[in-house]
Enzyme design. Structure first.
Site, mmCIF file in Angstrom:
data_model
loop_
_atom_site.group_PDB
_atom_site.id
_atom_site.type_symbol
_atom_site.label_atom_id
_atom_site.label_comp_id
_atom_site.label_asym_id
_atom_site.label_seq_id
_atom_site.Cartn_x
_atom_site.Cartn_y
_atom_site.Cartn_z
ATOM 1 N N ASP A 31 -7.483 -5.044 8.773
ATOM 2 C CA ASP A 31 -7.157 -3.790 8.080
ATOM 3 C C ASP A 31 -7.032 -3.963 6.574
ATOM 4 O O ASP A 31 -6.359 -3.183 5.905
ATOM 5 C CB ASP A 31 -5.875 -3.172 8.676
ATOM 6 N N GLU B 261 0.822 -1.216 0.000
ATOM 7 C CA GLU B 261 0.000 0.000 0.000
ATOM 8 C C GLU B 261 0.854 1.263 0.000
ATOM 9 O O GLU B 261 1.920 1.304 0.614
ATOM 10 C CB GLU B 261 -0.870 0.016 1.263
HETATM 11 P P1 NAD Z 1 2.692 -10.689 13.264
HETATM 12 O O1 NAD Z 1 2.568 -11.687 12.174
HETATM 13 O O2 NAD Z 1 4.038 -10.323 13.775
HETATM 14 O O3 NAD Z 1 1.804 -11.148 14.534
HETATM 15 C C1 NAD Z 1 0.493 -11.616 14.423
HETATM 16 C C2 NAD Z 1 0.250 -12.605 15.549
HETATM 17 O O4 NAD Z 1 -1.139 -12.994 15.513
HETATM 18 C C3 NAD Z 1 1.069 -13.889 15.416
HETATM 19 O O5 NAD Z 1 1.815 -14.121 16.595
HETATM 20 C C4 NAD Z 1 0.030 -14.978 15.177
HETATM 21 O O6 NAD Z 1 0.381 -16.217 15.757
HETATM 22 C C5 NAD Z 1 -1.207 -14.383 15.861
HETATM 23 N N1 NAD Z 1 -2.479 -14.918 15.383
HETATM 24 C C6 NAD Z 1 -2.873 -15.084 14.103
HETATM 25 N N2 NAD Z 1 -4.123 -15.605 14.076
HETATM 26 C C7 NAD Z 1 -4.510 -15.742 15.365
HETATM 27 C C8 NAD Z 1 -5.692 -16.220 15.984
HETATM 28 N N3 NAD Z 1 -6.717 -16.666 15.255
HETATM 29 N N4 NAD Z 1 -5.758 -16.214 17.333
HETATM 30 C C9 NAD Z 1 -4.703 -15.779 18.079
HETATM 31 N N5 NAD Z 1 -3.550 -15.321 17.544
HETATM 32 C C10 NAD Z 1 -3.462 -15.295 16.199
HETATM 33 O O7 NAD Z 1 1.933 -9.372 12.729
HETATM 34 P P2 NAD Z 1 2.033 -7.903 13.328
HETATM 35 O O8 NAD Z 1 3.064 -7.088 12.641
HETATM 36 O O9 NAD Z 1 1.999 -7.952 14.808
HETATM 37 O O10 NAD Z 1 0.625 -7.317 12.788
HETATM 38 C C11 NAD Z 1 -0.579 -7.794 13.329
HETATM 39 C C12 NAD Z 1 -1.737 -7.268 12.531
HETATM 40 O O11 NAD Z 1 -1.888 -5.875 12.753
HETATM 41 C C13 NAD Z 1 -1.620 -7.453 11.032
HETATM 42 O O12 NAD Z 1 -2.838 -7.965 10.567
HETATM 43 C C14 NAD Z 1 -1.380 -6.071 10.492
HETATM 44 O O13 NAD Z 1 -1.903 -5.903 9.199
HETATM 45 C C15 NAD Z 1 -2.140 -5.259 11.505
HETATM 46 N N6 NAD Z 1 -1.701 -3.862 11.612
HETATM 47 C C16 NAD Z 1 -2.650 -2.922 11.753
HETATM 48 C C17 NAD Z 1 -2.295 -1.597 11.902
HETATM 49 C C18 NAD Z 1 -3.336 -0.557 12.116
HETATM 50 O O14 NAD Z 1 -3.013 0.627 12.101
HETATM 51 N N7 NAD Z 1 -4.567 -0.921 12.340
HETATM 52 C C19 NAD Z 1 -0.929 -1.254 11.883
HETATM 53 C C20 NAD Z 1 0.028 -2.246 11.777
HETATM 54 C C21 NAD Z 1 -0.363 -3.562 11.639
#
Ligand code: NAD
Length: 335
Positions: free
Chosen positions: A209, A38
């Site tokens: 997101d 993005e």
């Molecule tokens: P990451 O891959 O480092 O961590 C995600 C974690 O979620 C992993 O440890 C995984 O095991 C766990 N997980 C996945 N499915 C699960 C479930 N059903 N139940 C429990 N745990 C589960 O990713 P990250 O960098 O921490 O990002 C997390 C999310 O946040 C991503 O989806 C990313 O797109 C989103 N994000 C949103 C924003 C925002 O502004 N809203 C900003 C950054 C990231």
């Protein structure tokens, strides 16, 4: 960490309070199998800013982060880049700062406990922002990968916060003041379901997101007012994708500016449908630029040709003269 989270939150709040100054648009997304890339542009009269960010949930299995980002700040009056920055760490700071800022206005004032579901890269930042900005002392952790929860508890052991690793989402959520979901899965997941939600809870839904990627059971959105950053973008990317297109929402800037109420009663359930908005990156980049300047951490890089005659770009090549092409002017490789 405290000063940085507070500083980013203050810059974000100040910019949300001058919402109408910004030329805003939803982000430009390229969806591919299992991921998205993005571009997030925004501008006011002084600065144009953009961030590149991805989300590839299968990356950790390849030894890569799910989310990485970088971006730039540009001077609107000349179009010249003023700063170029990594934004992977900065994204974690600004996302956590925005979550805590929203919760400051929406959660119950005496909130002390939080469930944190999804304990990957973003999670420590969320935990610290809620600790430093709201006074959250106890966090129940749940991740489908228990090692991720153990990593978080170990990383933040120095803070004195209390961490309890729960066996499932329901036991993590039971009795807490705030529920933060920050999982990464390309699915319309039902991480939190309506029977888990208790009166007075604030829900901070961060991980949903992208189109087709959400975390809350849709019925939860009808349990209380839903707050958004930029409606046009959230309807496409957030939890809102799972409800009718005219589902009512309140903008954060209206709550921050006190033109719309946040929480009206102790028993209200409040929901922040976070997707991440370009304004927060703009604010965070300016904070990081100002902090780096103050701390003497800015580095100068060669990005734009310095021309003796601004109309004579060709001369820069040194073709036909004895001046060699300057080797520090070639593109840099990403390390
Ligand atoms: P990451 O891959 O480092 O961590 C995600 C974690 O979620 C992993 O440890 C995984 O095991 C766990 N997980 C996945 N499915 C699960 C479930 N059903 N139940 C429990 N745990 C589960 O990713 P990250 O960098 O921490 O990002 C997390 C999310 O946040 C991503 O989806 C990313 O797109 C989103 N994000 C949103 C924003 C925002 O502004 N809203 C900003 C950054 C990231």
């Amino acid at each position: 960490m405290k000063a940085c989270l507070e500083g980013v939150a203050n810059y974000i709040l100040a910019d949300y309070l001058r919402w109408s100054d910004f030329d805003k648009s939803k982000r430009v997304a390229k969806y591919v199998e299992n991921g998205v890339m993005e571009l997030m542009p925004i501008a006011d009269k002084k600065h144009y800013a953009f961030k590149y960010v991805n989300c590839h949930p299968h990356n950790p299995a390849k030894g890569l982060s799910t989310v990485i980002a970088f971006g730039a700040l540009v001077d609107v009056s000349t179009g010249m880049p003023m700063a170029i920055s990594e934004l992977t760490l900065t994204t974690a700071f600004r996302t956590a700062a925005t979550s805590a800022l929203a919760a400051k206005y929406l959660a119950r004032k005496n909130s002390r406990s939080m469930a944190l579901v999804g304990n990957g890269s973003q999670a420590e930042f969320q935990a610290l922002a809620f600790h430093y900005l709201l006074g959250i002392e106890e966090i129940r952790l749940f991740d489908k990968d228990r090692q991720a929860s153990e990593k978080l508890a170990a990383n933040l052991a120095h803070t004195g916060m209390k961490f309890v690793i729960a066996s499932d989402v329901a036991s993590a959520v039971k009795g807490v003041d705030i529920v933060t979901t920050v999982t990464a899965e390309y699915a319309k997941a039902h991480i939190v379901t309506p029977e888990m939600v208790e009166p007075g809870m604030h829900i901070n839904a961060v991980g949903g997101d992208s189109p087709g990627k959400t975390e809350l059971h849709p019925a939860i959105l009808s349990m209380g007012p839903v707050f958004v950053e930029f409606e046009e973008q959230t309807r496409i990317e957030g939890e809102l994708q799972n409800v009718a297109p005219d589902f009512p929402v309140v903008h954060l800037w209206e709550v921050f500016g006190k033109t719309k109420p946040g929480r009206s009663h102790e028993e209200d359930i409040t929901i922040f449908d976070s997707v991440g908005f370009a304004l927060e990156d703009y604010s965070a980049m300016l904070f990081m630029r100002d902090a780096a300047k103050e701390l003497g951490l800015m580095q100068s890089i060669s990005l734009v040709p310095e021309l003796a005659d601004p109309k004579d770009l060709f001369a820069y090549l040194g073709v036909g003269s004895s001046i060699p092409v300057l080797m520090d002017k070639v593109p840099v490789e990403v390390r």
